[in-house]
Design a protein around this motif. Structure first.
Motif, PDB file in Angstrom:
ATOM      1  N   THR A  27       0.755  -1.153   0.099  1.00 51.06           N
ATOM      2  CA  THR A  27      -0.009  -0.016  -0.057  1.00 51.06           C
ATOM      3  C   THR A  27       0.848   1.306  -0.050  1.00 51.06           C
ATOM      4  O   THR A  27       2.079   1.300   0.441  1.00 51.06           O
ATOM      5  CB  THR A  27      -0.762  -0.048   1.274  1.00 51.06           C
ATOM      6  N   CYS A  28       0.376   2.359  -0.366  1.00 49.98           N
ATOM      7  CA  CYS A  28       0.945   3.688  -0.306  1.00 49.98           C
ATOM      8  C   CYS A  28       0.956   4.136   1.225  1.00 49.98           C
ATOM      9  O   CYS A  28       0.278   4.296   1.812  1.00 49.98           O
ATOM     10  CB  CYS A  28       0.233   4.699  -1.231  1.00 49.98           C
ATOM     11  N   ILE A  29       2.136   4.064   1.674  1.00 55.15           N
ATOM     12  CA  ILE A  29       2.451   4.515   3.125  1.00 55.15           C
ATOM     13  C   ILE A  29       1.903   6.029   3.274  1.00 55.15           C
ATOM     14  O   ILE A  29       2.255   6.890   2.646  1.00 55.15           O
ATOM     15  CB  ILE A  29       3.805   4.221   3.469  1.00 55.15           C
ATOM     16  N   ILE A  30       1.267   6.326   4.655  1.00 58.30           N
ATOM     17  CA  ILE A  30       0.772   7.506   4.843  1.00 58.30           C
ATOM     18  C   ILE A  30       1.804   8.085   5.898  1.00 58.30           C
ATOM     19  O   ILE A  30       2.030   7.868   7.109  1.00 58.30           O
ATOM     20  CB  ILE A  30      -0.431   7.306   5.714  1.00 58.30           C
ATOM     21  N   PRO A  31       1.918   9.523   5.499  1.00 56.97           N
ATOM     22  CA  PRO A  31       2.828  10.251   6.428  1.00 56.97           C
ATOM     23  C   PRO A  31       2.061  10.080   7.998  1.00 56.97           C
ATOM     24  O   PRO A  31       0.897  10.604   7.908  1.00 56.97           O
ATOM     25  CB  PRO A  31       3.109  11.640   5.996  1.00 56.97           C
ATOM     26  N   PHE A  32       2.866   9.920   8.953  1.00 53.59           N
ATOM     27  CA  PHE A  32       2.524  10.047  10.428  1.00 53.59           C
ATOM     28  C   PHE A  32       1.532   9.101  10.584  1.00 53.59           C
ATOM     29  O   PHE A  32       0.910   9.156  11.995  1.00 53.59           O
ATOM     30  CB  PHE A  32       1.993  11.597  10.650  1.00 53.59           C
ATOM     31  N   ILE A  33       1.377   8.118   9.919  1.00 52.66           N
ATOM     32  CA  ILE A  33       0.127   7.106  10.161  1.00 52.66           C
ATOM     33  C   ILE A  33       0.640   5.717   9.982  1.00 52.66           C
ATOM     34  O   ILE A  33       0.692   4.746  10.835  1.00 52.66           O
ATOM     35  CB  ILE A  33      -1.060   7.132   9.390  1.00 52.66           C
ATOM     36  N   SER A  34       1.466   5.478   8.905  1.00 52.34           N
ATOM     37  CA  SER A  34       2.070   4.174   8.624  1.00 52.34           C
ATOM     38  C   SER A  34       3.307   3.707   9.480  1.00 52.34           C
ATOM     39  O   SER A  34       4.264   4.856   9.633  1.00 52.34           O
ATOM     40  CB  SER A  34       2.335   4.087   7.187  1.00 52.34           C
ATOM     41  N   ILE A  35       3.466   2.820   9.829  1.00 46.37           N
ATOM     42  CA  ILE A  35       4.922   2.313  10.526  1.00 46.37           C
ATOM     43  C   ILE A  35       5.344   1.095   9.994  1.00 46.37           C
ATOM     44  O   ILE A  35       4.601   0.281   9.409  1.00 46.37           O
ATOM     45  CB  ILE A  35       4.534   2.411  12.138  1.00 46.37           C
ATOM     46  N   ALA A  36       6.523   0.767  10.037  1.00 49.52           N
ATOM     47  CA  ALA A  36       7.154  -0.575  10.047  1.00 49.52           C
ATOM     48  C   ALA A  36       7.457  -1.327  11.311  1.00 49.52           C
ATOM     49  O   ALA A  36       7.662  -0.896  12.169  1.00 49.52           O
ATOM     50  CB  ALA A  36       8.524  -0.303   9.436  1.00 49.52           C
ATOM     51  N   LEU A  78      -0.737   2.504  11.811  1.00 50.95           N
ATOM     52  CA  LEU A  78      -0.956   1.304  10.823  1.00 50.95           C
ATOM     53  C   LEU A  78       0.210   0.758  10.432  1.00 50.95           C
ATOM     54  O   LEU A  78       0.972   1.466   9.888  1.00 50.95           O
ATOM     55  CB  LEU A  78      -1.925   1.681   9.515  1.00 50.95           C
ATOM     56  N   ILE A  79       0.358  -0.642  10.620  1.00 49.01           N
ATOM     57  CA  ILE A  79       1.616  -1.498  10.508  1.00 49.01           C
ATOM     58  C   ILE A  79       1.431  -1.669   9.001  1.00 49.01           C
ATOM     59  O   ILE A  79       0.753  -2.463   8.379  1.00 49.01           O
ATOM     60  CB  ILE A  79       1.796  -2.553  11.341  1.00 49.01           C
ATOM     61  N   GLU A  80       2.329  -1.140   8.011  1.00 47.39           N
ATOM     62  CA  GLU A  80       2.197  -1.446   6.643  1.00 47.39           C
ATOM     63  C   GLU A  80       3.746  -1.618   5.978  1.00 47.39           C
ATOM     64  O   GLU A  80       3.659  -1.545   4.722  1.00 47.39           O
ATOM     65  CB  GLU A  80       1.686  -0.236   5.956  1.00 47.39           C
ATOM     66  N   ASP A  81       4.940  -1.725   6.792  1.00 45.23           N
ATOM     67  CA  ASP A  81       5.995  -1.713   6.416  1.00 45.23           C
ATOM     68  C   ASP A  81       6.996  -2.502   7.251  1.00 45.23           C
ATOM     69  O   ASP A  81       6.345  -2.939   8.328  1.00 45.23           O
ATOM     70  CB  ASP A  81       6.693  -0.465   6.047  1.00 45.23           C
ATOM     71  N   THR A  82       8.064  -3.208   6.695  1.00 42.30           N
ATOM     72  CA  THR A  82       9.178  -3.592   7.649  1.00 42.30           C
ATOM     73  C   THR A  82      10.299  -3.369   7.353  1.00 42.30           C
ATOM     74  O   THR A  82      10.682  -2.406   6.501  1.00 42.30           O
ATOM     75  CB  THR A  82       8.982  -5.279   7.329  1.00 42.30           C
ATOM     76  N   GLY A  83      11.459  -3.999   7.746  1.00 40.42           N
ATOM     77  CA  GLY A  83      12.859  -3.618   7.616  1.00 40.42           C
ATOM     78  C   GLY A  83      13.778  -4.368   8.361  1.00 40.42           C
ATOM     79  O   GLY A  83      13.327  -4.890   9.324  1.00 40.42           O
ATOM     80  N   GLY A  84      15.001  -4.603   7.796  1.00 43.37           N
ATOM     81  CA  GLY A  84      16.097  -5.270   8.371  1.00 43.37           C
ATOM     82  C   GLY A  84      16.303  -4.737  10.044  1.00 43.37           C
ATOM     83  O   GLY A  84      16.640  -5.513  10.614  1.00 43.37           O
ATOM     84  N   ALA A  85      16.090  -3.474  10.093  1.00 42.21           N
ATOM     85  CA  ALA A  85      16.505  -2.737  11.512  1.00 42.21           C
ATOM     86  C   ALA A  85      15.396  -2.821  12.454  1.00 42.21           C
ATOM     87  O   ALA A  85      15.514  -2.477  13.452  1.00 42.21           O
ATOM     88  CB  ALA A  85      17.161  -1.421  11.143  1.00 42.21           C
ATOM     89  N   VAL A  86      14.257  -3.501  11.838  1.00 42.02           N
ATOM     90  CA  VAL A  86      12.941  -3.355  12.755  1.00 42.02           C
ATOM     91  C   VAL A  86      12.640  -4.778  13.182  1.00 42.02           C
ATOM     92  O   VAL A  86      12.266  -5.403  12.627  1.00 42.02           O
ATOM     93  CB  VAL A  86      11.680  -2.919  11.745  1.00 42.02           C
ATOM     94  N   GLN A  87      13.260  -5.084  14.341  1.00 42.97           N
ATOM     95  CA  GLN A  87      13.375  -6.344  14.943  1.00 42.97           C
ATOM     96  C   GLN A  87      12.829  -6.436  16.513  1.00 42.97           C
ATOM     97  O   GLN A  87      13.305  -5.371  17.021  1.00 42.97           O
ATOM     98  CB  GLN A  87      14.736  -7.054  14.811  1.00 42.97           C
ATOM     99  N   GLY A  88      11.818  -7.293  16.810  1.00 44.10           N
ATOM    100  CA  GLY A  88      11.304  -7.493  17.877  1.00 44.10           C
ATOM    101  C   GLY A  88       9.846  -7.177  17.968  1.00 44.10           C
ATOM    102  O   GLY A  88       9.241  -6.347  17.021  1.00 44.10           O
ATOM    103  N   ARG A  89       9.151  -7.561  18.906  1.00 44.31           N
ATOM    104  CA  ARG A  89       7.810  -7.223  19.192  1.00 44.31           C
ATOM    105  C   ARG A  89       7.371  -5.740  19.531  1.00 44.31           C
ATOM    106  O   ARG A  89       6.319  -5.285  19.141  1.00 44.31           O
ATOM    107  CB  ARG A  89       7.302  -8.290  20.230  1.00 44.31           C
ATOM    108  N   ASN A  90       8.137  -4.982  19.994  1.00 40.57           N
ATOM    109  CA  ASN A  90       7.869  -3.706  20.432  1.00 40.57           C
ATOM    110  C   ASN A  90       8.790  -2.543  19.758  1.00 40.57           C
ATOM    111  O   ASN A  90       9.130  -1.611  20.251  1.00 40.57           O
ATOM    112  CB  ASN A  90       8.142  -3.495  21.980  1.00 40.57           C
TER     113      ASN A  90
END
Length: 214
Positions: free
Chosen positions: A50-59, A96-108
């Motif tokens: 999806t097109c990620i949204i400033p200040f709303i979308s998170i990885a 809203l969780i819509e992205d991921t990344g190698g540095a984004v690790q862990g449940r919190n």
């Protein structure tokens, strides 16, 4: 050699601190459009497509978080945010969780998307929002507590996909985030569909409050 050892110790200390954070308190950073492939979107597409949204979308880490899950963070509710069109609005305290990344690790662990400007120059930076900066300068503060709002309740997940009913709390949260993707002039038919399926029950309520993250 000494400087390398110092850096390694600092990194390990930071990772240890993050690991000690309770699971309902997030350790956070910010990211912007630098390095993102646009793929037909002004802001770029996240892992969810999806097109990620400033200040709303998170990885987030997919091993611990389902794409499309909403994060409710009461500590951010009401914080003033400057939208891409220059309008100042109050943040609903939902992400809203819509992205991921190698540095984004862990449940919190969450990375918050801020759009185009340098991260610290945005409303989530440690200059604009000093009371609740969404960066890792302070670890494990209660202002960053969060809870997850799934799109479907567990009982609905047992049903066929076409028979599932969207979580009413999820619908209300999506309604409150609507101003952000419209201000960014992004097409989000998936979220529009959630709102349309909700009817009056998704209308914002002044009596509702969320729950938080770091």
């Amino acid at each position: 050699m000494k400087s390398i050892l110092t850096i390694l110790v600092a990194i390990l200390a930071g990772e240890s601190a993050f690991a000690l954070c309770p699971g309902n308190i997030a350790t956070t950073t910010l990211y912007n459009m630098d390095g993102l492939s646009r793929q037909g979107c002004k802001t770029g597409r996240g892992k969810a497509g999806t097109c990620i949204i400033p200040f709303i979308s998170i990885a987030a880490d997919e091993d611990h978080n389902r794409m499309g899950t909403i994060i409710s963070m009461p500590g951010m509710h009401g914080k003033k945010v400057k939208l891409p069109n220059g309008k100042i609005v109050s943040h609903p305290g939902y992400f809203l969780i819509e992205d991921t990344g190698g540095a984004v690790q862990g449940r919190n662990k969450f990375d918050f998307f801020v759009g185009n400007p340098p991260v610290n120059a945005t409303s989530f930076g440690n200059v604009e929002n000093q009371d609740v900066p969404l960066v890792d300068k302070t670890v494990c503060i209660d202002a960053k507590k969060f809870v997850k709002i799934p799109k479907y309740k567990p009982s609905e997940m047992k049903k066929r996909e076409e028979d599932r009913m969207i979580n009413p709390e999820y619908k209300r949260a999506v309604r409150k985030m609507e101003v952000f993707w419209k201000a960014a002039k992004l097409k989000r038919p998936d979220l529009e569909e959630v709102i349309q399926s909700a009817g009056p029950e998704a209308a914002p309520s002044s009596t509702r409050s969320g729950s938080g993250v770091q």
